[in-house]
Design a protein around this motif. Structure first.
Motif, PDB file in Angstrom:
ATOM      1  N   LYS A 185      42.164  44.570  37.146  1.00  4.95           N
ATOM      2  CA  LYS A 185      41.996  45.915  38.133  1.00  4.95           C
ATOM      3  C   LYS A 185      43.333  45.557  39.344  1.00  4.95           C
ATOM      4  O   LYS A 185      43.792  46.844  39.430  1.00  4.95           O
ATOM      5  N   ASP A 186      43.700  44.422  39.845  1.00  6.58           N
ATOM      6  CA  ASP A 186      44.777  44.641  40.802  1.00  6.58           C
ATOM      7  C   ASP A 186      46.017  44.891  40.159  1.00  6.58           C
ATOM      8  O   ASP A 186      47.124  44.718  41.077  1.00  6.58           O
ATOM      9  N   GLY A 187      46.164  44.697  38.751  1.00  9.10           N
ATOM     10  CA  GLY A 187      47.441  45.081  38.282  1.00  9.10           C
ATOM     11  C   GLY A 187      48.284  43.977  37.652  1.00  9.10           C
ATOM     12  O   GLY A 187      47.835  42.710  37.795  1.00  9.10           O
ATOM     13  N   TYR A 188      49.400  44.110  37.162  1.00  3.47           N
ATOM     14  CA  TYR A 188      50.264  43.230  36.378  1.00  3.47           C
ATOM     15  C   TYR A 188      50.981  42.329  37.462  1.00  3.47           C
ATOM     16  O   TYR A 188      51.609  42.918  38.222  1.00  3.47           O
ATOM     17  N   GLU A 190      51.035  53.738  36.351  1.00  2.35           N
ATOM     18  CA  GLU A 190      52.656  53.826  36.993  1.00  2.35           C
ATOM     19  C   GLU A 190      53.006  53.089  37.957  1.00  2.35           C
ATOM     20  O   GLU A 190      54.113  52.618  37.956  1.00  2.35           O
ATOM     21  N   LYS A 191      52.190  52.672  38.781  1.00  5.24           N
ATOM     22  CA  LYS A 191      52.454  51.737  40.070  1.00  5.24           C
ATOM     23  C   LYS A 191      52.166  50.080  39.794  1.00  5.24           C
ATOM     24  O   LYS A 191      52.748  49.356  40.248  1.00  5.24           O
ATOM     25  N   LEU A 192      50.956  50.198  39.087  1.00  4.84           N
ATOM     26  CA  LEU A 192      50.307  48.678  39.140  1.00  4.84           C
ATOM     27  C   LEU A 192      50.707  47.918  37.619  1.00  4.84           C
ATOM     28  O   LEU A 192      50.369  46.842  37.525  1.00  4.84           O
ATOM     29  N   GLY A 193      51.390  48.659  36.891  1.00  5.71           N
ATOM     30  CA  GLY A 193      51.421  48.340  35.422  1.00  5.71           C
ATOM     31  C   GLY A 193      50.103  48.426  34.644  1.00  5.71           C
ATOM     32  O   GLY A 193      50.108  49.361  33.550  1.00  5.71           O
ATOM     33  N   PHE A 194      49.132  47.920  35.060  1.00  2.00           N
ATOM     34  CA  PHE A 194      47.953  48.467  34.452  1.00  2.00           C
ATOM     35  C   PHE A 194      46.591  48.350  35.318  1.00  2.00           C
ATOM     36  O   PHE A 194      46.828  47.638  36.404  1.00  2.00           O
ATOM     37  N   THR A 195      45.458  48.551  35.061  1.00  2.28           N
ATOM     38  CA  THR A 195      44.210  48.552  36.207  1.00  2.28           C
ATOM     39  C   THR A 195      43.201  48.800  35.218  1.00  2.28           C
ATOM     40  O   THR A 195      42.950  48.904  33.898  1.00  2.28           O
ATOM     41  N   VAL A 196      42.034  48.922  35.791  1.00  4.05           N
ATOM     42  CA  VAL A 196      40.673  48.930  35.209  1.00  4.05           C
ATOM     43  C   VAL A 196      40.320  50.502  35.754  1.00  4.05           C
ATOM     44  O   VAL A 196      40.191  50.855  36.951  1.00  4.05           O
ATOM     45  N   LEU A 197      39.935  51.472  34.877  1.00  5.42           N
ATOM     46  CA  LEU A 197      39.643  52.678  35.171  1.00  5.42           C
ATOM     47  C   LEU A 197      38.051  52.782  34.844  1.00  5.42           C
ATOM     48  O   LEU A 197      37.838  52.597  33.995  1.00  5.42           O
ATOM     49  N   SER A 198      37.184  52.934  36.066  1.00  4.80           N
ATOM     50  CA  SER A 198      35.960  53.050  35.831  1.00  4.80           C
ATOM     51  C   SER A 198      35.171  54.239  35.163  1.00  4.80           C
ATOM     52  O   SER A 198      35.893  55.509  35.158  1.00  4.80           O
TER      53      SER A 198
END
Ligand code: IPE
Length: 267
Positions: free
Chosen positions: A65-68, A147-155
């Motif tokens: 969730k918090d990104g790469y 785009e900013k975090l690299g990846f995340t969790v989309l609920s």
């Protein structure tokens, strides 16, 4: 789904999995919900399901969730989180198709990109073609590129609100493991009082009190769900939160019949 305004059903991970376990699906409940969707016989339905004990523990383990954070093991974690969601999605799809619903899975990680956790791009070409042909698209909370975090969790809840706003949904039905929203946790407090109807202003007042989810939940439990749905409610799209684990609640909510649960409207 046809050209009419869509009805969007979110099936909470809390209902279709055991959130205190790991990779524990409630297949009986998945089957009953599929039966009720079939019975409702809607050709403008979009289904979105949550992650429950599939997506959440895996996403939490790798901090998706918090990104790469330049940690290569997270890449495997991203792949694994998406993969376990496809496993749960497979069980949901099995059941929907077995109930003769023309449901087709749409992986959010393949058509959506977020920016700081909010959907920024949605390639809707395939989705719209499906809608035209009156398939029932099925999406799910997913690990997505950001785009900013690299990846995340989309609920799943953010996906619901995004699609509801984009396609001006008629209504949203959210099936969870309680009969709607309560003034305290109905699982631990037998005197918890249900809210039958809330305006947006009333909802915002009780929002801080909404309970945390059982088990691991990287998208913020009930309070997180409500926060994601607020933009759709602000747009005038009504939301019914009902118990997906109780027989006929989903069917009744989808077909505009009175149901045990909470109806949230703008005013
Ligand atoms: C979470 O989706 C998806 C992942 C953790 C990958 P949701 O946040 O919609 O899931 P539930 O309904 O709370 O389980």
């Amino acid at each position: 789904m046809n050209q009419a305004k869509p009805i969007i059903l979110k099936i909470g991970g809390s209902a279709i999995t055991d959130k205190t376990g790991e990779l524990a699906a409630n297949t009986q409940i998945i089957n009953r919900i599929a039966e009720e969707i079939k019975r409702a016989d809607l050709d403008n339905l979009i289904v979105v399901h949550g992650g429950g004990s599939f997506g959440h523990p895996t996403a939490a383990k790798y901090g998706i969730k918090d990104g790469y954070k330049d940690d290569p093991t997270q890449k495997l974690g991203f792949a694994e989180t998406h993969h376990v969601m496809t496993v749960l999605n497979g069980l949901v799809m099995d059941s929907l198709i077995w109930h003769e619903i023309p449901a087709v899975s749409v992986a959010p990680s393949s058509c959506m990109v977020t920016e700081n956790g909010k959907v920024k791009f949605f390639d809707e070409t395939v989705f719209q073609a499906m809608a035209k042909m009156i398939f029932t698209p099925v999406l799910y909370g997913d690990a997505v590129l950001d785009e900013k975090l690299g990846f995340t969790v989309l609920s799943g809840d953010q996906i619901v609100a995004y699609l509801a706003l984009k396609y001006n949904a008629e209504k949203i039905v959210v099936g969870v493991d309680t009969d709607g929203l309560f003034d305290s946790d109905p699982k631990t407090n037998p005197n918890a009082k249900p809210y039958k109807h809330l305006t947006l202003a009333e909802l915002k007042l009780i929002q801080p009190k909404l309970g945390k989810a059982e088990g691991t939940d990287v998208t913020g439990g009930m309070a997180g769900k409500i926060a994601e749905l607020i933009p759709a409610i602000e747009q005038g799209i009504p939301v019914t939160i009902t118990g997906a684990t109780k027989a006929l609640s989903i069917y009744r909510a989808l077909t505009d019949q009175s149901v045990l649960g909470t109806v949230i409207e703008k005013t």
